[in-house]
Design an enzyme around this catalytic site. Sequence first.
Site, short mmCIF file in Angstrom:
data_model
loop_
_atom_site.label_atom_id
_atom_site.label_comp_id
_atom_site.label_asym_id
_atom_site.label_seq_id
_atom_site.Cartn_x
_atom_site.Cartn_y
_atom_site.Cartn_z
N ARG A 195 -13.38 -8.64 -0.92
CA ARG A 195 -12.58 -8.34 0.07
C ARG A 195 -12.17 -6.91 0.14
O ARG A 195 -11.69 -6.36 -0.80
CB ARG A 195 -11.34 -9.44 -0.01
CG ARG A 195 -10.50 -9.23 1.11
CD ARG A 195 -9.32 -8.06 0.97
NE ARG A 195 -8.43 -8.30 1.89
CZ ARG A 195 -7.37 -7.42 2.13
NH1 ARG A 195 -7.26 -6.34 1.15
NH2 ARG A 195 -6.72 -7.49 3.20
N VAL A 196 -12.17 -6.42 1.60
CA VAL A 196 -11.77 -4.88 1.74
C VAL A 196 -10.72 -5.26 2.85
O VAL A 196 -11.05 -5.72 3.77
CB VAL A 196 -12.96 -4.09 1.96
CG1 VAL A 196 -12.39 -2.59 2.37
CG2 VAL A 196 -14.04 -4.01 0.89
N GLY A 197 -9.53 -4.51 2.81
CA GLY A 197 -8.64 -4.50 3.95
C GLY A 197 -8.85 -3.39 4.77
O GLY A 197 -10.00 -2.68 4.81
N GLY A 221 -3.92 -6.32 6.09
CA GLY A 221 -5.04 -5.65 6.66
C GLY A 221 -6.29 -6.30 7.51
O GLY A 221 -6.57 -5.43 8.61
N THR A 272 0.91 -1.23 -0.10
CA THR A 272 -0.03 0.05 -0.03
C THR A 272 0.96 1.26 0.00
O THR A 272 1.99 1.13 0.39
CB THR A 272 -1.05 -0.11 1.27
OG1 THR A 272 -1.49 -1.20 1.27
CG2 THR A 272 -1.44 1.24 1.71
N THR A 277 0.16 -0.11 6.76
CA THR A 277 0.31 -1.07 5.67
C THR A 277 0.73 -2.31 6.01
O THR A 277 1.36 -2.55 7.21
CB THR A 277 1.46 -0.63 4.77
OG1 THR A 277 1.56 -1.49 3.82
CG2 THR A 277 2.79 -0.33 5.41
N GLY A 278 0.07 -3.43 5.57
CA GLY A 278 0.58 -4.72 6.08
C GLY A 278 -0.86 -5.73 5.91
O GLY A 278 -1.52 -5.53 4.98
#
Length: 312
Positions: free
Chosen positions: A209-211, A234, A181, A231-232
Amino acid sequence: MAKFGLAVHGGAGVIRKDELTAEQESEYRRSLAAALEVGQKILSAGGPALDAVEASVSVLEDDPLFNAGRGSVFTHEGKIEMDAAIMDGKNLKAGAVAAVRNVKNPIRLARAVMERSPHVFLIGDGAARFAEDIGIELCDNTYFYTDRRWNELEKAIEAGKVTLDHSSLDPRIGQKKPMGTVGAVALDMAGRLAAATSTGGMTNKQYGRVGDTPIIGAGTYADDVCAVSCTGHGEFFIRAVAAYDLAARIRFAGKPITDAAAEAINRVGSFGGEGGLIAVDSAGNMSMPFNTEGMYRGFITSESGPIVEIYR
Ligand code: ASP
């Protein structure tokens, strides 16, 4: 003299010196420096933190190197679905979008949601209709197509796995565990804080899918004490409410930002989450912890920088 500060990231993950050629490394460094420069121009002229984070993130969205905007990873169906959020710490206003397609700069759409709609969070087709209504720049699918991302999707489908960017094989689960990200946080000379984050999510993601990126308090947060962009992996940042967790440690426990940031990342890591974050507080102090091998990152302040780092 009033201070300003700006930090950017281009994702955390398994980023090893021996995996990047000297040329690739300098491309990443150049791009992060360019993002810092654009934001720094705004801040040094007395402009708002909100404009600086939007501008810096847009530069990284336009660069195919990063998993956001142009360089976004593909979903299982071979589509690009992007998430982004922006937050203005001075008034707790926020705008977010999820699973948007064909939008050149999702961060600009997130800002428009904040400023030009009565809502905070728009998704999918509705977000696309809003983008059209207000005249946000759209691009056809070819703009987002990169061979690199397509090959990653083919590999991920073959392995039957969902993967993050900047991955290498994780022995525990036998799959790639990358991240990628982009984000920015800033303090401006009027003392205002802002955060912005944008992502293509995970390669081979399915079912809408949403993070954490567009979820206020998870991947993105700003108030009057700090601004945070994560970031990572999610799913872990959502469950840890990571960005707000950091802010709460400053606000309620009186922690300095370096402690609050380290504790927030440790908490994500304590139940298996990998990644990093960037944060700036109301005095311009910054922290950029990560529990992965590397994180593309950089900062500039009224007194120092630009500094760009990749590895530990
Ligand atoms: N946090 C993002 C997500 O889970 C991915 C990333 O940071 O690379 O969608």
